[in-house]
Write a protein that holds these residues in place. Structure first.
Motif, short mmCIF file in Angstrom:
data_model
loop_
_atom_site.label_atom_id
_atom_site.label_comp_id
_atom_site.label_asym_id
_atom_site.label_seq_id
_atom_site.Cartn_x
_atom_site.Cartn_y
_atom_site.Cartn_z
N LEU A 39 0.83 -1.20 0.00
CA LEU A 39 0.00 0.00 0.00
C LEU A 39 0.87 1.25 0.00
CD1 LEU A 39 -2.78 -1.06 2.53
CD2 LEU A 39 -3.09 -0.62 0.08
N GLY A 40 1.96 1.20 0.77
CA GLY A 40 2.85 2.35 0.84
C GLY A 40 3.59 2.61 -0.47
N ALA A 41 3.74 1.55 -1.26
CA ALA A 41 4.45 1.67 -2.54
C ALA A 41 3.50 1.91 -3.70
CB ALA A 41 5.27 0.42 -2.79
N ALA A 42 2.25 2.24 -3.42
CA ALA A 42 1.27 2.49 -4.49
C ALA A 42 1.78 3.56 -5.45
CB ALA A 42 -0.06 2.92 -3.87
N PRO A 43 1.58 3.36 -6.74
CA PRO A 43 2.03 4.35 -7.72
C PRO A 43 1.45 5.73 -7.42
CG PRO A 43 1.26 2.36 -8.80
CD PRO A 43 0.86 2.24 -7.37
N LYS A 44 2.23 6.75 -7.68
CA LYS A 44 1.79 8.12 -7.40
C LYS A 44 1.32 8.80 -8.68
CE LYS A 44 4.68 8.86 -3.31
NZ LYS A 44 4.91 7.43 -3.10
N VAL A 45 0.18 9.43 -8.58
CA VAL A 45 -0.35 10.19 -9.71
C VAL A 45 0.62 11.31 -10.06
CG1 VAL A 45 -2.21 11.71 -10.47
CG2 VAL A 45 -2.75 9.64 -9.18
N ALA A 48 5.70 8.40 -13.31
CA ALA A 48 5.67 7.31 -14.29
C ALA A 48 4.92 6.11 -13.73
CB ALA A 48 7.09 6.92 -14.66
N ALA A 49 4.01 5.58 -14.53
CA ALA A 49 3.25 4.40 -14.11
C ALA A 49 4.17 3.18 -14.14
CB ALA A 49 2.06 4.19 -15.04
N LEU A 156 1.15 -4.58 -8.14
CA LEU A 156 2.00 -3.54 -8.70
C LEU A 156 1.31 -2.18 -8.65
CD1 LEU A 156 4.72 -3.03 -10.21
CD2 LEU A 156 3.46 -3.41 -12.34
N TYR A 157 0.00 -2.20 -8.87
CA TYR A 157 -0.78 -0.95 -8.86
C TYR A 157 -1.57 -0.77 -7.56
CZ TYR A 157 0.35 0.49 -13.56
OH TYR A 157 1.03 0.96 -14.67
N ALA A 158 -1.29 -1.60 -6.56
CA ALA A 158 -1.96 -1.51 -5.26
C ALA A 158 -3.48 -1.51 -5.42
CB ALA A 158 -1.50 -0.27 -4.49
N GLY A 172 3.11 7.61 -20.59
CA GLY A 172 3.35 6.61 -19.55
C GLY A 172 3.24 7.14 -18.13
N VAL A 173 2.59 8.28 -17.96
CA VAL A 173 2.43 8.89 -16.64
C VAL A 173 1.04 8.56 -16.08
CG1 VAL A 173 2.33 11.08 -15.36
CG2 VAL A 173 4.02 10.76 -17.19
N LEU A 174 1.01 8.18 -14.84
CA LEU A 174 -0.28 7.88 -14.18
C LEU A 174 -1.02 9.19 -13.95
CD1 LEU A 174 -2.08 5.70 -12.83
CD2 LEU A 174 -0.88 6.20 -10.69
#
Length: 225
Positions: A39-45, A48-49, A156-158, A172-174
């Motif tokens: 959860l802490g490593a969830a990708p950040k908006v 880069a995704a 990978l995407y939490a 490729g950006v979230l």
């Protein structure tokens, strides 16, 4: 201290302990299957995704790198989940909420990957053939259905809930992560009055405009890792 007072304190302590046990049991029952680290490593908006390569129900490979230059939607679903059912249920004889978005945005060149991260023996797990059959029965038209049976892509995407979305821009950006809409219920009647965050994000992004709401709290069933 009187015996009566001691008994009262003892009963109160037992009640509080029992309440804590019940509360912990409730929280455990709501666990989404992700570790605190995941959860802490969830990708950040805005960053880069995470890159990925996944195989769809027909054996074809899909990688984020291969879709550079296109908008990509990752949709976590589970046809056994009431919240997923809400958004796949026909509306007034027409397409469901999700199917309508798949139709509208794939027609505009968006890559739509529907992901089921249910593990074997868990709700939502189906064979590739059955997964395709269920999509046909619902008149769904994603670009592909990904059976993420070991949970690699989901973790990978939490991904915590079904439905849950991630939207990635052509670089490729979230650009969006979270819920499908603003009404966290399993009732189809709530769709009409809800703000559809996925549509809003895609409409803005495709038009070259800033996305107003980039992250929301997902809701629905736990992903069945």
């Amino acid at each position: 201290m009187s015996l009566k007072k001691k008994l009262l304190i003892g009963i109160t302590s037992i009640a509080l302990a029992a309440g804590a046990i019940v509360a912990n049991a409730f929280l455990d029952s709501q666990s989404d299957g992700l570790t605190a680290a995941e959860l802490g490593a969830a990708p950040k908006v805005g960053e880069a995704a995470p890159t990925f390569t996944a195989t769809d129900t027909r054996g074809a490979s899909h990688s984020l790198a291969a879709y550079k230059g296109k908008w990509v939607v990752l949709e976590w679903f589970n046809h056994g989940c009431p919240y997923s059912k809400k958004h796949y249920k026909d509306i007034d004889g027409g397409l469901g909420n999700t199917q309508a978005m798949q139709r509208d945005y794939t027609a505009k060149g968006v890559v739509w990957l529907s992901v089921v991260s249910s593990a074997p023996g868990k709700q939502g797990y189906e064979s590739a053939e059955k997964a395709d059959e269920q999509m046909r029965d619902r008149r769904a038209t994603p670009t592909a259905v990904i059976r993420d049976t070991v949970g690699t892509l989901g973790r990978l995407y939490a991904a915590r809930n079904t439905p849950q979305y991630a939207i990635i821009d052509p670089e490729g950006v979230l650009r969006y992560a979270g819920a499908i809409d603003s009404k966290p219920s399993s009732s189809v009647k709530d769709i009409a009055g809800a703000t559809n965050y996925v549509r809003a994000a895609l409409d803005a992004g495709l038009a070259g405009n800033p996305i107003a709401v980039t992250q929301t709290q997902p809701y629905g069933c736990d992903v069945k890792y």
